[in-house]
Design a protein around this motif. Structure first.
Motif, PDB file in Angstrom:
ATOM      1  N   ARG A  50     -22.574-187.418  61.239  1.00 32.25           N
ATOM      2  CA  ARG A  50     -22.351-188.859  61.167  1.00 32.25           C
ATOM      3  C   ARG A  50     -23.335-189.609  62.069  1.00 32.25           C
ATOM      4  N   GLU A  51     -23.586-189.067  63.249  1.00 31.16           N
ATOM      5  CA  GLU A  51     -24.481-189.744  64.193  1.00 31.16           C
ATOM      6  C   GLU A  51     -25.898-189.845  63.638  1.00 31.16           C
ATOM      7  N   GLY A  61     -13.019-170.965  59.107  1.00 27.17           N
ATOM      8  CA  GLY A  61     -14.377-171.299  59.515  1.00 27.17           C
ATOM      9  C   GLY A  61     -14.335-171.934  60.879  1.00 27.17           C
ATOM     10  N   THR A  62     -15.381-172.631  61.242  1.00 30.31           N
ATOM     11  CA  THR A  62     -15.490-173.248  62.562  1.00 30.31           C
ATOM     12  C   THR A  62     -15.625-174.752  62.405  1.00 30.31           C
ATOM     13  N   MET A  63     -14.782-175.482  63.098  1.00 30.56           N
ATOM     14  CA  MET A  63     -14.815-176.940  63.005  1.00 30.56           C
ATOM     15  C   MET A  63     -16.198-177.450  63.410  1.00 30.56           C
ATOM     16  N   GLY A  64     -16.625-178.469  62.707  1.00 28.43           N
ATOM     17  CA  GLY A  64     -17.960-179.006  62.920  1.00 28.43           C
ATOM     18  C   GLY A  64     -18.935-178.491  61.881  1.00 28.43           C
ATOM     19  N   PRO A  92     -22.228-179.150  66.956  1.00 30.98           N
ATOM     20  CA  PRO A  92     -21.900-180.084  65.868  1.00 30.98           C
ATOM     21  C   PRO A  92     -20.941-181.194  66.284  1.00 30.98           C
ATOM     22  N   ILE A  93     -19.991-180.861  67.137  1.00 29.85           N
ATOM     23  CA  ILE A  93     -19.099-181.872  67.689  1.00 29.85           C
ATOM     24  C   ILE A  93     -19.312-181.880  69.195  1.00 29.85           C
ATOM     25  N   ASP A  94     -19.926-182.940  69.690  1.00 31.21           N
ATOM     26  CA  ASP A  94     -20.307-183.014  71.098  1.00 31.21           C
ATOM     27  C   ASP A  94     -19.722-184.278  71.705  1.00 31.21           C
ATOM     28  N   ARG A  95     -18.760-184.092  72.628  1.00 34.38           N
ATOM     29  CA  ARG A  95     -18.100-185.228  73.288  1.00 34.38           C
ATOM     30  C   ARG A  95     -17.502-186.186  72.271  1.00 34.38           C
ATOM     31  N   GLY A  96     -16.889-185.600  71.264  1.00 31.33           N
ATOM     32  CA  GLY A  96     -16.212-186.399  70.256  1.00 31.33           C
ATOM     33  C   GLY A  96     -17.134-187.010  69.214  1.00 31.33           C
ATOM     34  N   ARG A  97     -18.443-186.731  69.302  1.00 33.01           N
ATOM     35  CA  ARG A  97     -19.395-187.305  68.350  1.00 33.01           C
ATOM     36  C   ARG A  97     -19.816-186.219  67.363  1.00 33.01           C
ATOM     37  N   LEU A 133     -29.403-179.474  61.695  1.00 27.95           N
ATOM     38  CA  LEU A 133     -29.360-180.595  62.627  1.00 27.95           C
ATOM     39  C   LEU A 133     -29.179-180.109  64.064  1.00 27.95           C
ATOM     40  N   GLU A 134     -28.396-179.040  64.236  1.00 24.53           N
ATOM     41  CA  GLU A 134     -28.226-178.456  65.563  1.00 24.53           C
ATOM     42  C   GLU A 134     -29.558-177.914  66.086  1.00 24.53           C
TER      43      GLU A 134
END
Length: 972
Positions: free
Chosen positions: A867-868, A821-824, A858-863, A850-851
């Protein structure tokens, strides 16, 4: 020896035939046919119901998955032979009043059943406990029968149940709840609809029934024998929209926290024995229709919260111990249509005021102590509302100056001196009735039993009664309501390509139980009668809630009159004059003859047919292109349904020899080219890189899966090419690229709030089809914005099935497989356990939701987006305090109606544990609700740039075209 060989050959072929047509299912249908009268003519003979297309029967390959025979005059009983139809998903026998007897226990054997619709028949006896075994059931409608006994507690096992309608029966006993050893209705966390009105149920409402995990929007317990107090737990069901507890024997105080139900639009607590203080309903800003009449509340002044209900259309407080003056500001509520405060202790001066609502029609203050009435200046020459009719039978309301009727009969104001004033005369019952007017034509004089349609053509209409259980309005004289309803009905029927010319409404009435009833007539297009398929389709659309009425009509049901004048010729009925012995003799003789003919045919066929030699592609285990093409041909049809084999030369021509100018996408798999078929149709050509073993496997998976699934929200595979080591797939061309490109701004397409909901809904419908209607179920395994394409109307299409898996062992519930699959987007539970199931796609879809609102990966600049959002959410704030996370293109500064519900759904999808996530079918229902809250119809609005969405074709949430193009929506 020869005879034995012949027998073996024959038996082998017979067994192959039996397996291919699902012989047990044929037996089951033949058993039903034997005990039912008035079955369709196509059911004659011992033929294959799938191959011969029996009317009302839909199949998936050779397995019967749907029986829809609404309103065709069936007579008989529902026998236990129904158990033979093990693949059945939909059973609709509604409005066949000749169906009687009890429901068989064997109905619990239909493990795949999702829709059980038996509305408006004459079934009697108890609801079988075995119904609790239908673990996939979503829609259970048994209303308008004569069922008796108690509600089975086993219904609590139906965890996927969305719609539960047992109203209009003779059910007795209490509402069952779980106790540790048996299930109960309190376990139906996904159920939105409890419709139990018009029965003989008794006892109190168990406090355990109502809790914060319940998602009920309709709780209809009216017209029963319930007693005791309303439990305070009712304030926990904060998604409630309609609450009807009227016409029972409830007592005690109404819980103060009932005001927590801020989404309620209709609340009827009338005709009970409530005491204590009248509850303060401040904050119930959606409340439209309120009736608390005929209760023994403590004497109190007119409460101030009356004037703080901005959506109020109807206020009925007859005999509720009210005293004091009625505030003038009450009559200026903008939506107010009707006020009934008679038989109270109101006194002082009644002042309607000059800022009266333009919609106000009736003010009833009879039998109070009102001593004065402040007239408006224009009341001096007022003319009472009156009615006149045109020759077209279209009734028009006309009013001069005053648009409301006010009655003060039985008050001191109406003394002998002014008793003749119109306010002091008992109001006459309105004789205003509505009938759909002709469409700019003169009604026809019709022969026989035909009726002139609104378009003035004589025909035999499909007729029945529409019953709305909680409409928000009370101004029945406002014909705009009915015109809107007619438009919605016509649009829905025509969107399903049912041959409907027009619809007509008449006999509108509102009875003692506050149910709004009307007669519906549906007229056929281009002929004077419908065929059976059209009748069953119309019935199914109305009984399984495919049709969505305007929001102010509320929940409804439909019972049809039997239709007998079908378009096709009915086969003559065979007289039952043969004895059983004669039947057996004829059958045996025919069978012997058939066997002999089959043996001869099989031997001849086997002597002539060449040996099976199929060339296989070494890498994929699939037949190569040449094995499906005859010499000199340019194309052929693959044994996989609906897929075409393209020769490499044709692929080169359509892409201009893989010209770089035609590249529209690329990735680790290779490149995608724009191509043009010989007929001018645009296609997308996906060419895999040479020598990639991973590409081979994904290529094979896409062919196998996309060749057997078809849905408007799944990208369509036209075919493929395997020549000279090439791995090439040919898809439909989807012009607006990926969702990722739109969210990033690369495509130049602006996605506002409603468009984003619509995109999410389309993707959810495609995934729900894969999970719940594909057989066996399919798990996509790589749901993400890059794999979601947008067509010219911005309808979403799920693509890229290279990582998909088929859930072959449904009973096991998961597949043990390596993590891909794809991370995030990846489901953490799947990542940890390597156990893949449908809930893994649900997690990925939650991330996608959410996107959609943030516009961020889903994972943007380590965030990590999940979770955010979880950490930042503040449910006490507007938009949950997520302003800084939202994509500005969503339309910040405008009203994002349904936003909070959308976020709640997204977070539910990304729960850590799969069991806590909803199924995709439920996600679809909730997104449909959200889209409706945002102001669009999820089934009819198109996705054009003008603000409409979709392709204009209403579809079922799964879009299963084997069920006449749909199998029903889940309503509000």
């Amino acid at each position: 020896m020869g005879l034995n060989l012949l027998n073996n050959v024959f038996l082998s072929e017979i067994m192959e035939w039996a397996n291919s047509v699902g012989q047990r299912e044929v037996t089951g249908l033949l058993s039903l046919k034997a005990i039912w009268e008035n079955v369709p003519p196509s059911w004659n003979g011992f033929r294959d119901p799938c191959g011969d297309r029996w009317e009302g029967i839909a199949c998936n390959n050779t397995r019967v998955i749907s029986i829809t025979l609404s309103s065709i005059g069936l007579k008989g009983v529902l026998s236990g032979d129904i158990r033979q139809l093990s693949e059945l998903q939909t059973l609709d026998l509604s409005s066949n009043k000749g169906l009687t007897g009890s429901l068989p226990e064997a109905i619990g054997n239909l493990a795949k059943l999702t829709n059980l619709i038996l509305v408006g028949c004459n079934f009697i006896g108890k609801i079988p406990d075995s119904i609790g075994s239908l673990s996939n059931l979503i829609f259970l409608s048994l209303n308008s029968n004569s069922l008796s006994g108690s509600i089975p507690s086993s219904i609590g096992n139906l965890s996927k149940l969305y719609w539960l309608d047992l109203a209009e029966n003779k059910l007795t006993g209490t509402l069952p709840v779980s106790n540790g050893t048996k299930p109960g209705l309190d376990m139906l966390h996904s159920c939105k609809h409890f419709h139990f009105g018009r029965n003989q149920l008794s006892g109190s409402i168990p406090p355990q029934l109502l809790h914060e995990n319940m998602t009920l929007i309709h709780l209809l317990l009216d017209n029963n024998k319930f007693e005791g107090s309303i439990p305070s737990t009712i304030g926990l069901v904060n998604e409630m929209e309609v609450l009807r507890l009227d016409w029972n024997s409830f007592s005690g105080s109404v819980p103060s926290n009932i005001s927590n139900l801020t989404e309620v639009t209709e609340m009827l607590l009338s005709n009970n024995q409530f005491t204590g203080s009248m509850p303060d309903l401040t904050g119930m800003n959606q409340l439209s229709y309120l009736d608390m009449s005929n209760n023994s509340f403590d004497t109190s002044d007119v409460p101030s919260w009356f004037t703080a209900l901005p959506s109020l259309t109807t206020l009925i407080m007859e005999k509720t111990q009210l005293q004091g003056e009625v505030p003038e500001s009450l009559f200026s509520l903008p939506q107010l249509q009707k006020v009934v405060l008679k038989r109270n202790k109101l006194s002082g001066t009644l002042n309607i005021g000059s800022a009266v609502s333009s919609q106000l029609r009736s003010v009833d203050m009879q039998n109070n102590n009102i001593s004065a009435y402040t007239k408006r200046p224009e009341d001096s020459n007022v003319k009472v509302m009156y009615v006149f009719r045109l020759d077209t039978n279209f009734t028009i309301i006309h009013a001069c100056n005053t648009i409301y009727n006010c009655s003060l009969v039985g008050n001191p104001y109406c003394s002998d001196a002014i008793s003749g004033e119109r306010y002091c005369i008992l109001p006459q019952q309105s004789n205003i009735s509505y009938t759909t007017p002709p469409q700019n034509c003169a009604p026809s004089n019709c022969d026989s039993d035909k009726i002139s349609s609104p378009s003035c053509h004589c025909a035999y209409p499909y007729t029945g009664t529409l019953v709305f259980r909680a409409p928000q309005f009370s101004d029945l004289e406002n014909f705009t309501h009915y015109k809107d309803l007619e438009i919605k009905l016509s649009k829905t029927f025509k969107s399903k390509e049912v041959p409907v010319d027009s619809v007509s409404l008449s006999n509108v009435s509102r009875g003692l139980s506050n149910y709004l009833e009307m007669t519906l007539q549906v007229f056929p297009l281009d002929q004077d009668r419908f065929n059976r398929t059209a009748i069953s389709t119309l019935g199914f659309m109305l009984t399984n809630q495919t049709f969505k009425p305007p929001p102010d009509y509320g929940p409804f049901y439909f019972t049809a009159n039997g239709y007998t004048t079908f378009a096709e010729e009915s086969a003559p009925k065979l007289k039952k004059i043969l004895s059983m012995a004669a039947i057996i003799g004829i059958a045996a003789g025919g069978a012997a003859l058939l066997i002999a003919l089959c043996v001869v045919a099989i031997i001849c066929f086997r002597m002539k047919r060449p040996p099976k030699t199929v060339e296989r592609d070494n890498r994929l285990g699939l037949p190569s292109t040449s094995s499906w093409m005859s010499a000199g041909s340019t194309s052929s049809t693959l044994p996989l349904a609906g897929s075409r084999v393209f020769p490499l030369e044709e692929i080169k021509k359509m892409t201009n020899n893989f010209s770089e100018s035609n590249v529209i996408g690329s990735g680790t798999y290779g490149k995608v080219y724009r191509g043009t078929l010989t007929n001018g149709q645009l296609v997308a050509v996906k060419r895999a890189k040479q020598g990639s073993p991973q590409g081979d496997l994904e290529f094979k998976t896409e062919i196998e899966l996309l060749s057997r699934v078809h849905h408007k929200n799944l990208v369509k595979l036209f075919g493929f090419c395997l020549e000279k080591g090439e791995l090439i797939l040919v898809y439909e061309y989807v012009p607006n690229g990926t969702l990722k490109e739109s969210l990033s701004g690369k495509s130049g397409i602006r996605l506002d709030w409603r468009r984003r909901i619509k995109v999410g809904l389309g993707a959810a419908r495609g995934l729900a089809y894969l999970h719940e209607l594909a057989s066996p179920p399919i798990i996509h395994r790589d749901v993400k914005s890059n794999n979601l394409l947008l067509d010219e109307h911005l309808n979403a299409k799920v693509s890229d099935f290279g990582l998909s898996k088929t859930l072959l062992d449904v009973g096991k519930g998961h597949i043990s497989t390596e993590v891909k699959g794809t991370m995030g987007y990846l489901d953490p539970e799947y990542y940890m356990t390597q156990k893949l199931n449908e809930k893994s796609d649900v997690y990925s879809f939650g991330v996608l939701m959410l996107e959609l609102i943030t516009g961020k990966s889903p994972i943007d600049r380590g965030r990590y987006i999940v979770r955010e959002v979880r950490n930042a959410i503040d449910r006490a704030e507007d938009l949950y305090g997520l302003h800084e996370f939202l994509d500005p293109g969503i339309g910040l500064g405008t009203s994002l109606k349904g936003f909070e519900k959308y976020v709640n759904l997204a977070l539910c999808c990304v729960e850590e544990s799969g069991v806590d996530r909803p199924v995709m079918g439920n996600v679809v229902k909730q997104l449909e609700d959200i889209l409706q809250m945002a102001g669009l119809n999820p089934y009819t609005d198109s996705a054009s740039s003008s603000g409409a969405y979709g392709d204009g074709n209403s579809r079922h949430l799964y879009g299963d075209e084997s069920l006449y193009g749909y199998s029903g929506q889940l309503p509000r």
